[in-house]
Design an enzyme around this catalytic site. Structure first.
Site, PDB file in Angstrom:
ATOM      1  N   PRO A 196      -4.465  -3.196  -9.943  1.00  0.00           N
ATOM      2  CA  PRO A 196      -5.442  -4.020  -9.216  1.00  0.00           C
ATOM      3  C   PRO A 196      -4.772  -4.735  -8.040  1.00  0.00           C
ATOM      4  O   PRO A 196      -3.761  -5.392  -8.202  1.00  0.00           O
ATOM      5  CB  PRO A 196      -5.906  -5.034 -10.265  1.00  0.00           C
ATOM      6  CG  PRO A 196      -5.484  -4.469 -11.576  1.00  0.00           C
ATOM      7  CD  PRO A 196      -4.273  -3.636 -11.314  1.00  0.00           C
ATOM      8  N   GLU A 197      -5.343  -4.572  -6.870  1.00  0.00           N
ATOM      9  CA  GLU A 197      -4.828  -5.243  -5.679  1.00  0.00           C
ATOM     10  C   GLU A 197      -5.682  -6.488  -5.412  1.00  0.00           C
ATOM     11  O   GLU A 197      -6.675  -6.724  -6.087  1.00  0.00           O
ATOM     12  CB  GLU A 197      -4.884  -4.280  -4.488  1.00  0.00           C
ATOM     13  CG  GLU A 197      -3.978  -3.069  -4.648  1.00  0.00           C
ATOM     14  CD  GLU A 197      -2.666  -3.206  -3.880  1.00  0.00           C
ATOM     15  OE1 GLU A 197      -2.435  -4.251  -3.252  1.00  0.00           O
ATOM     16  OE2 GLU A 197      -1.881  -2.255  -3.912  1.00  0.00           O
TER      17      GLU A 197
END
Ligand SMILES: [Zn+2]
Length: 275
Positions: free
Chosen positions: A2-3
């Site tokens: 997840p960014e």
């Protein structure tokens, strides 16, 4: 992994379910993720009212009415989902929160590189997780002057400098590549030489790529359930990331997107458009 846009999407998705609600029931099924959970985590959370949710870098912050903040990091594969009230626990559902309205929020993490801890809100900025962090890329403090000051003495490529969390917080490999493409700056350029006019192009480029990804519901390389519980995370389309050998968008240069390795990480860029 997840960014920042995914984490922001998760926070926005959870906010209407959690802000102002109390935690009626908390179930903790393990002793640790990447690090041990605080002792008596479930007991300390149960009955607490949630005052606000926010994001700092890639951390989810859940402020409680006892002055503590529940800090959550999704690691490599963590997700926070709104589960249906009737559903049985799925594999890797490590922590479960149920609000006084009966909404079930599940922390699921197959690889367990995530993190969940409690921090005194007054000490949050000085906590070891946060004290070294630079400004938020979408915040008011982050501008061309601040970025120039941070880059002026950096003798590394700009790509590496932007991954340095002290320069700007929460930027990962994907969005650094995309922002440098957008700004027309070579990832190999010396960071110090970006200070000044190029920083004035780079700051709005960073904001734009992040805001577009957030608007698109975040992005991920893997299947990723949104915090609303929907299956299949929106697959954002990247200009250069993971597109080696393809023409860059709007490219007239006949130079395909190139992949190089910098500091052990893949970099994707157009050698014609980015100088
Ligand atoms: Zn090109």
């Amino acid at each position: 992994m997840p960014e920042l846009p995914e984490v922001e999407t998760v926070v926005r998705g959870l906010r209407p379910h959690l802000e102002g609600r109390s935690l009626a029931r908390v179930t903790v099924r393990r002793r640790d993720l990447r690090t041990a959970f605080p002792r008596d985590l479930a007991t300390r959370l149960t009955g607490r009212r949630i005052e606000w949710l926010a994001r700092r870098a890639k951390y989810i912050l859940v402020a409680l009415d006892d002055g503590n903040v529940l800090v959550v990091h999704l690691g490599m594969s963590g997700r926070m989902l709104v589960a249906s009230p009737a559903a049985a626990a799925a594999p890797h559902d490590h922590v479960e929160f149920e609000t006084d309205q009966g909404v079930r929020i599940v922390y699921n993490d197959p690889r367990r590189f995530g993190l969940m801890t409690l921090v005194d809100q007054r000490r949050l900025e000085r906590h070891r997780l946060f004290r070294g962090l630079g400004p938020e890329p979408l915040g008011n403090v982050f501008n061309a002057v601040a970025l120039s000051a941070a880059l002026r003495h950096k003798r590394t490529p700009i790509k590496s400098a932007l991954l340095d969390q002290r320069v700007v917080a929460g930027l990962g490999n994907i969005y650094v590549c995309e922002a440098l493409f957008r700004a027309g700056i070579s990832p190999r350029r010396l960071a110090a030489s970006v200070a000044g006019v190029r920083a004035e192009r780079l700051v709005p480029a960073i904001r734009a790529v992040l805001e577009e990804a957030i608007a698109a519901g975040g992005s991920s390389l893997k299947d990723y359930r949104q915090s609303t519980g929907e299956l299949g995370y929106f697959q954002h389309r990247f200009a250069v990331y993971d597109r080696a050998g393809s023409p860059c968008p709007g490219c007239t240069c006949k130079v395909a997107v190139r992949r190089i390795v910098q500091a052990g990480r893949s970099t994707f860029y157009c050698a014609h458009r980015q100088r």
